[in-house]
Write a protein that holds these residues in place. Structure first.
Motif, PDB file in Angstrom:
ATOM      1  N   GLU A 100      -4.912  -7.081  -1.990  1.00  0.00           N
ATOM      2  CA  GLU A 100      -3.648  -7.211  -1.263  1.00  0.00           C
ATOM      3  C   GLU A 100      -2.504  -6.560  -2.032  1.00  0.00           C
ATOM      4  O   GLU A 100      -1.681  -5.838  -1.461  1.00  0.00           O
ATOM      5  CB  GLU A 100      -3.345  -8.692  -1.027  1.00  0.00           C
ATOM      6  CG  GLU A 100      -2.057  -8.913  -0.238  1.00  0.00           C
ATOM      7  CD  GLU A 100      -1.756 -10.386  -0.049  1.00  0.00           C
ATOM      8  OE1 GLU A 100      -0.649 -10.694   0.441  1.00  0.00           O
ATOM      9  OE2 GLU A 100      -2.616 -11.216  -0.403  1.00  0.00           O
ATOM     10  N   THR A 101      -2.462  -6.799  -3.344  1.00  0.00           N
ATOM     11  CA  THR A 101      -1.402  -6.208  -4.169  1.00  0.00           C
ATOM     12  C   THR A 101      -1.503  -4.693  -4.178  1.00  0.00           C
ATOM     13  O   THR A 101      -0.494  -3.979  -4.080  1.00  0.00           O
ATOM     14  CB  THR A 101      -1.475  -6.755  -5.602  1.00  0.00           C
ATOM     15  OG1 THR A 101      -1.346  -8.172  -5.577  1.00  0.00           O
ATOM     16  CG2 THR A 101      -0.383  -6.162  -6.466  1.00  0.00           C
ATOM     17  N   VAL A 102      -2.744  -4.153  -4.300  1.00  0.00           N
ATOM     18  CA  VAL A 102      -2.928  -2.709  -4.339  1.00  0.00           C
ATOM     19  C   VAL A 102      -2.472  -2.085  -3.027  1.00  0.00           C
ATOM     20  O   VAL A 102      -1.747  -1.077  -2.996  1.00  0.00           O
ATOM     21  CB  VAL A 102      -4.399  -2.359  -4.645  1.00  0.00           C
ATOM     22  CG1 VAL A 102      -4.629  -0.855  -4.507  1.00  0.00           C
ATOM     23  CG2 VAL A 102      -4.771  -2.833  -6.041  1.00  0.00           C
ATOM     24  N   VAL A 103      -2.908  -2.646  -1.928  1.00  0.00           N
ATOM     25  CA  VAL A 103      -2.555  -2.080  -0.615  1.00  0.00           C
ATOM     26  C   VAL A 103      -1.040  -2.116  -0.411  1.00  0.00           C
ATOM     27  O   VAL A 103      -0.434  -1.138   0.052  1.00  0.00           O
ATOM     28  CB  VAL A 103      -3.277  -2.859   0.501  1.00  0.00           C
ATOM     29  CG1 VAL A 103      -2.756  -2.436   1.872  1.00  0.00           C
ATOM     30  CG2 VAL A 103      -4.784  -2.624   0.413  1.00  0.00           C
ATOM     31  N   ARG A 104      -0.424  -3.233  -0.752  1.00  0.00           N
ATOM     32  CA  ARG A 104       1.036  -3.333  -0.574  1.00  0.00           C
ATOM     33  C   ARG A 104       1.770  -2.340  -1.458  1.00  0.00           C
ATOM     34  O   ARG A 104       2.743  -1.700  -1.026  1.00  0.00           O
ATOM     35  CB  ARG A 104       1.476  -4.761  -0.898  1.00  0.00           C
ATOM     36  CG  ARG A 104       2.969  -4.981  -0.693  1.00  0.00           C
ATOM     37  CD  ARG A 104       3.361  -6.386  -1.079  1.00  0.00           C
ATOM     38  NE  ARG A 104       4.805  -6.545  -1.084  1.00  0.00           N
ATOM     39  CZ  ARG A 104       5.454  -7.610  -1.541  1.00  0.00           C
ATOM     40  NH1 ARG A 104       4.745  -8.638  -2.030  1.00  0.00           N
ATOM     41  NH2 ARG A 104       6.770  -7.688  -1.511  1.00  0.00           N
ATOM     42  N   ALA A 105       1.322  -2.183  -2.728  1.00  0.00           N
ATOM     43  CA  ALA A 105       1.971  -1.243  -3.635  1.00  0.00           C
ATOM     44  C   ALA A 105       1.855   0.180  -3.106  1.00  0.00           C
ATOM     45  O   ALA A 105       2.823   0.951  -3.141  1.00  0.00           O
ATOM     46  CB  ALA A 105       1.357  -1.355  -5.029  1.00  0.00           C
ATOM     47  N   VAL A 106       0.665   0.561  -2.591  1.00  0.00           N
ATOM     48  CA  VAL A 106       0.482   1.913  -2.062  1.00  0.00           C
ATOM     49  C   VAL A 106       1.372   2.135  -0.847  1.00  0.00           C
ATOM     50  O   VAL A 106       2.027   3.172  -0.705  1.00  0.00           O
ATOM     51  CB  VAL A 106      -1.004   2.139  -1.719  1.00  0.00           C
ATOM     52  CG1 VAL A 106      -1.176   3.463  -0.955  1.00  0.00           C
ATOM     53  CG2 VAL A 106      -1.837   2.159  -2.994  1.00  0.00           C
TER      54      VAL A 106
END
Length: 413
Positions: A100-106
């Motif tokens: 979730e964090t990776v997708v949001r950051a991207v």
């Protein structure tokens, strides 16, 4: 008034010193923050390089991994996404990742529309590099950067707070030094006003007394009351001379008088003054000698230089004593040096430093008996200063008293 002035100096100096230190600390803090940011940016570039090298073409997209070989010291991660922002791979460096964090950051990094920047909500810095049909993104945490800046700002604030007492002490010491000339000027001004009032009070009292006497005999002729009329005229002339002397000094204090530019034959001025004082010296039983080098010229005002010579000669004759000798010497060279020497009683050492102060008399009683106001040497000093020269006194037992004036000598063209 002086107390308020001193406190103003203290506050101004303290504020200036504190402001300069605060500015220096602010510059240092900003410079440190820039270095921290650059360090994070170097980590981001290293993450991109290592992430690209660590890609396994056989690894299917969608995997999350951990690379223990890159020791950045910062929590960071690497992500690969397609043109539509779909994440295919993420690789963490000193960080435990969740999808979730990776997708949001991207998503937020791509939405920013820049190749690099900050994601305040996530506390991350990012760097994007295009590679064919895919996008490579590097992210690094900013918590360490923010903490370092906070520590730097706190240290700067503590340094400033610790320095303020020292600045206050320095300001107090400096204010004493700065206000001292003002205090001395104020003291002299008060003394000057008091002395001037005293000197003007005497002739005014005489004038009023003489006028009352004349008014008391309205039927008498001027001839019969000529004694009081003459007194009125004499006191009026004395008052006129005092007022003119005060105005001369006041103009000098105000800076209204420009430095004279014409050439003056100082040799002729000195010879003329000596000749005019010969009858006075003869009547007083004095020996008047002179040694004047011809052709000594200076840039100045002839009338003022005559007055300077006359003041020094008059002073020397008054305090020489019967049977004494007054000698006038003028020498040339790099500077014109005028010396007026008498063989009278020496001036006490404690009085010599005050001789050029207004209304000062080494012997006040004798000065009034001889008709002086105590302004002569002050006027002489003002004339010498206006001509760019120096005046000094030397008085010792057995040698007498000598006033020496040095003026810049003008060379003949």
């Amino acid at each position: 008034m002086l107390k308020k002035l001193r406190w103003k100096f203290i506050l101004i100096i303290t504020a200036l010193l504190a402001g300069m230190l605060a500015a220096a600390l602010a510059v240092q803090t900003v410079s440190a923050a820039r270095q921290y940011r650059e360090e994070t940016e170097r980590v981001l570039q290293a993450v991109l390089d290592r992430g690209e090298a660590a890609l396994d073409p056989l690894r299917p997209f969608g995997g999350l991994g951990q690379d223990d070989e890159l020791r950045t010291g910062l929590p960071a991660f690497y992500a690969v996404a397609d043109r539509w922002g779909r994440v295919g791979l993420a690789l963490g460096f000193n960080a435990v990742l969740d999808e979730e964090t990776v997708v949001r950051a991207v998503e937020e990094a791509l939405a920013a529309g820049r190749e690099s920047g900050r994601l305040e909500g996530l506390g991350l810095r990012f760097l994007i590099r295009s590679g064919g049909n895919r996008l490579e993104l590097a992210f690094a945490g900013m918590d360490w950067e923010r903490g370092a800046v906070r520590r730097q700002a706190l240290a700067a604030a503590l340094i400033l707070a610790a320095a303020l007492p020292g600045f206050f002490v320095v300001s107090v010491l400096l204010s004493r030094w700065l206000v001292r000339p003002v205090e001395e000027s104020w003291r002299r001004q008060q003394q000057f006003v008091a002395d001037a009032s005293h000197e003007l009070k005497t002739p005014l009292t005489v004038l009023l007394a003489d006028a009352d006497i004349l008014l008391g005999h309205p039927d008498d002729t001027i001839r019969s009351q000529s004694r009081w009329v003459e007194h009125l005229r004499d006191e009026g002339l004395r008052m006129k001379g005092l007022v003119e002397d005060l105005l001369f000094l006041a103009r000098g204090d105000a800076g209204d008088r420009e430095r004279p530019r014409g050439r003056v034959e100082l040799s002729q001025v000195c010879e003329g003054c000596v000749m005019s004082f010969e009858p006075l010296a003869f009547e007083a039983g004095l020996v008047l000698e002179s040694s004047v080098v011809p052709g000594v010229g200076v840039t100045g005002d002839g009338e003022e230089l005559r007055r300077l010579c006359a003041i020094l000669l008059d002073n020397a004759c008054k305090y020489c004593g019967p049977g004494g000798t007054v000698r006038v010497t003028l020498e040339g060279g790099g500077e014109a040096a005028l010396t007026v020497h008498n063989t009278g009683e020496p001036i006490p050492a404690e009085d010599q430093a005050h001789l050029f102060e207004r209304f000062y008399r080494a012997d006040a009683a004798r000065g009034r008996e001889k008709g002086g106001y105590g302004l002569g040497l002050s006027i002489a000093a003002a004339i010498v200063e206006r001509h760019g020269g120096k005046i000094a006194v030397r008085s010792t037992a057995g040698e007498g008293t000598a006033f020496t004036v040095t003026l810049p000598q003008e060379k003949r063209g």
